[in-house]
Design a protein around this motif. Sequence first.
Motif, PDB file in Angstrom:
ATOM      1  N   VAL A 179       2.221  33.283  10.559  1.00  0.00           N
ATOM      2  CA  VAL A 179       3.318  32.360  10.248  1.00  0.00           C
ATOM      3  C   VAL A 179       3.314  31.244  11.289  1.00  0.00           C
ATOM      4  O   VAL A 179       3.230  31.501  12.491  1.00  0.00           O
ATOM      5  N   ARG A 180       3.397  30.006  10.838  1.00  0.00           N
ATOM      6  CA  ARG A 180       3.369  28.872  11.759  1.00  0.00           C
ATOM      7  C   ARG A 180       4.689  28.718  12.487  1.00  0.00           C
ATOM      8  O   ARG A 180       5.742  28.943  11.927  1.00  0.00           O
ATOM      9  N   LEU A 181       4.617  28.340  13.767  1.00  0.00           N
ATOM     10  CA  LEU A 181       5.808  27.923  14.490  1.00  0.00           C
ATOM     11  C   LEU A 181       5.905  26.415  14.312  1.00  0.00           C
ATOM     12  O   LEU A 181       5.178  25.651  14.953  1.00  0.00           O
ATOM     13  N   LEU A 182       6.778  25.980  13.419  1.00  0.00           N
ATOM     14  CA  LEU A 182       6.857  24.571  13.068  1.00  0.00           C
ATOM     15  C   LEU A 182       7.408  23.739  14.219  1.00  0.00           C
ATOM     16  O   LEU A 182       8.186  24.217  15.052  1.00  0.00           O
ATOM     17  N   LEU A 183       7.032  22.473  14.237  1.00  0.00           N
ATOM     18  CA  LEU A 183       7.614  21.523  15.177  1.00  0.00           C
ATOM     19  C   LEU A 183       9.121  21.483  14.962  1.00  0.00           C
ATOM     20  O   LEU A 183       9.601  21.541  13.828  1.00  0.00           O
ATOM     21  N   PHE A 184       9.871  21.363  16.056  1.00  0.00           N
ATOM     22  CA  PHE A 184      11.327  21.500  15.966  1.00  0.00           C
ATOM     23  C   PHE A 184      12.007  20.415  16.792  1.00  0.00           C
ATOM     24  O   PHE A 184      11.813  20.335  18.010  1.00  0.00           O
ATOM     25  N   PHE A 185      12.796  19.552  16.109  1.00  0.00           N
ATOM     26  CA  PHE A 185      13.593  18.509  16.767  1.00  0.00           C
ATOM     27  C   PHE A 185      15.074  18.853  16.627  1.00  0.00           C
ATOM     28  O   PHE A 185      15.520  19.278  15.564  1.00  0.00           O
ATOM     29  N   ILE A 186      15.834  18.652  17.691  1.00  0.00           N
ATOM     30  CA  ILE A 186      17.278  18.816  17.634  1.00  0.00           C
ATOM     31  C   ILE A 186      17.944  17.446  17.552  1.00  0.00           C
ATOM     32  O   ILE A 186      17.548  16.514  18.259  1.00  0.00           O
ATOM     33  N   ARG A 190      13.780  28.062   2.728  1.00  0.00           N
ATOM     34  CA  ARG A 190      12.902  26.945   2.417  1.00  0.00           C
ATOM     35  C   ARG A 190      11.658  26.937   3.309  1.00  0.00           C
ATOM     36  O   ARG A 190      10.555  26.617   2.861  1.00  0.00           O
ATOM     37  N   ILE A 191      11.831  27.275   4.564  1.00  0.00           N
ATOM     38  CA  ILE A 191      10.698  27.271   5.507  1.00  0.00           C
ATOM     39  C   ILE A 191       9.622  28.251   5.064  1.00  0.00           C
ATOM     40  O   ILE A 191       8.422  27.939   5.109  1.00  0.00           O
ATOM     41  N   PHE A 192      10.020  29.429   4.618  1.00  0.00           N
ATOM     42  CA  PHE A 192       9.033  30.441   4.246  1.00  0.00           C
ATOM     43  C   PHE A 192       8.478  30.240   2.845  1.00  0.00           C
ATOM     44  O   PHE A 192       7.409  30.761   2.522  1.00  0.00           O
ATOM     45  N   GLU A 193       9.167  29.455   2.036  1.00  0.00           N
ATOM     46  CA  GLU A 193       8.699  29.209   0.672  1.00  0.00           C
ATOM     47  C   GLU A 193       7.874  27.934   0.554  1.00  0.00           C
ATOM     48  O   GLU A 193       6.996  27.834  -0.294  1.00  0.00           O
ATOM     49  N   ASP A 194       8.158  26.936   1.391  1.00  0.00           N
ATOM     50  CA  ASP A 194       7.542  25.615   1.244  1.00  0.00           C
ATOM     51  C   ASP A 194       6.496  25.392   2.325  1.00  0.00           C
ATOM     52  O   ASP A 194       6.816  25.141   3.484  1.00  0.00           O
ATOM     53  N   LYS A 195       5.238  25.453   1.944  1.00  0.00           N
ATOM     54  CA  LYS A 195       4.141  25.323   2.896  1.00  0.00           C
ATOM     55  C   LYS A 195       3.880  23.867   3.297  1.00  0.00           C
ATOM     56  O   LYS A 195       3.054  23.604   4.176  1.00  0.00           O
ATOM     57  N   LYS A 199       0.847  -1.186   0.000  1.00  0.00           N
ATOM     58  CA  LYS A 199       0.000   0.000   0.000  1.00  0.00           C
ATOM     59  C   LYS A 199       0.884   1.239   0.000  1.00  0.00           C
ATOM     60  O   LYS A 199       1.875   1.307   0.716  1.00  0.00           O
ATOM     61  N   ALA A 200       0.542   2.220  -0.823  1.00  0.00           N
ATOM     62  CA  ALA A 200       1.327   3.449  -0.871  1.00  0.00           C
ATOM     63  C   ALA A 200       1.238   4.184   0.460  1.00  0.00           C
ATOM     64  O   ALA A 200       0.196   4.202   1.100  1.00  0.00           O
ATOM     65  N   PRO A 201       2.345   4.783   0.899  1.00  0.00           N
ATOM     66  CA  PRO A 201       2.370   5.429   2.207  1.00  0.00           C
ATOM     67  C   PRO A 201       1.725   6.810   2.185  1.00  0.00           C
ATOM     68  O   PRO A 201       1.524   7.400   1.140  1.00  0.00           O
ATOM     69  N   THR A 202       1.402   7.304   3.378  1.00  0.00           N
ATOM     70  CA  THR A 202       1.019   8.692   3.534  1.00  0.00           C
ATOM     71  C   THR A 202       2.294   9.470   3.804  1.00  0.00           C
ATOM     72  O   THR A 202       3.006   9.191   4.758  1.00  0.00           O
ATOM     73  N   PHE A 203       2.595  10.423   2.956  1.00  0.00           N
ATOM     74  CA  PHE A 203       3.869  11.117   3.071  1.00  0.00           C
ATOM     75  C   PHE A 203       3.775  12.324   3.992  1.00  0.00           C
ATOM     76  O   PHE A 203       2.786  13.038   4.009  1.00  0.00           O
ATOM     77  N   HIS A 204       4.827  12.518   4.775  1.00  0.00           N
ATOM     78  CA  HIS A 204       4.996  13.717   5.589  1.00  0.00           C
ATOM     79  C   HIS A 204       6.289  14.384   5.151  1.00  0.00           C
ATOM     80  O   HIS A 204       7.267  13.712   4.809  1.00  0.00           O
ATOM     81  N   THR A 205       6.298  15.707   5.161  1.00  0.00           N
ATOM     82  CA  THR A 205       7.457  16.454   4.691  1.00  0.00           C
ATOM     83  C   THR A 205       8.187  17.085   5.870  1.00  0.00           C
ATOM     84  O   THR A 205       7.614  17.854   6.632  1.00  0.00           O
ATOM     85  N   LEU A 206       9.465  16.745   5.991  1.00  0.00           N
ATOM     86  CA  LEU A 206      10.314  17.274   7.053  1.00  0.00           C
ATOM     87  C   LEU A 206      11.478  18.035   6.424  1.00  0.00           C
ATOM     88  O   LEU A 206      11.926  17.706   5.326  1.00  0.00           O
ATOM     89  N   LEU A 207      11.962  19.043   7.125  1.00  0.00           N
ATOM     90  CA  LEU A 207      13.158  19.760   6.707  1.00  0.00           C
ATOM     91  C   LEU A 207      14.299  19.336   7.619  1.00  0.00           C
ATOM     92  O   LEU A 207      14.203  19.454   8.836  1.00  0.00           O
TER      93      LEU A 207
END
Length: 256
Positions: free
Chosen positions: A209-216, A167-172, A124-132
């Motif tokens: 502007v969204r405050l995106l989730l942030f992992f270190i 990229r953050i401000f250009e890619d929704k 089955k094709a996956p549900t894609f999530h986009t991370l930077l």
Amino acid sequence: MKKILLINDNDTYIWCLQKYLQRRGYPVETASTLKEARTVIQEEMPLVICCALDLPDGSGMGFLDEVRATDKELPFILVSCHDKEDYEQEAKQRGATLCMDKMKGMLLQDMLVEYACRQLSGEKAPTFHTLLFVHAEDTSAGVLRAAMQQKGFDLILTPSIGEAKRRIFEDKEIELILCDVDLPDGTAMELFHALRRVAGMSQMKNPPVRLLLFFILTENSDLATEYEYRHEGVNDYITAPVNIPELIRRVLFFVE
């Protein structure tokens, strides 16, 4: 083997995409018009369809309707230079598998290979999530990207804070930022606080502007350091070497 069908009237664009897929071992059929595409699918339904939204003799959206009338499951990717917000909702309602920015050529290549591979294996094709992923080292970033790709995650790679901001401000589509603790032009926390300031100053805007989730991501497993980052507001703290299943579990906890 069934073929990947590419429908686009830009000869150079479709040639580059075709050559990449063929080098990966996938047979490809191309069409520059909907008339040609209809001839192809009358002979044999393809493995995956990648179709431009705008074509000389009609709309990719209309061709999507034709395909869905006979096959409800065939992966169908619509590509365009238009803002996805203008057409994605309608396309998904009509059965599009994925809508993509035409200019994201490398990401589109990966998506086509991923869907073709899953079609051939019956998965089955996956549900894609986009991370930077803001990374300090190219090789390990590429390895992580490939591993996450197989699990349904698109990792956009950027090697600096400056490029990450652009990229953050250009890619929704970006849902979460994974950031190495030290980078050539600063630190993860400098990026985090810069994004927080921008998000705070834009709350009166519509939409804000969204405050995106942030992992270190770091090799430092010191609990006091982790506590400090979490206290500052960072969502999660990943220690290297990265355990892929654990990273996925923690990402999904936040994005789903």
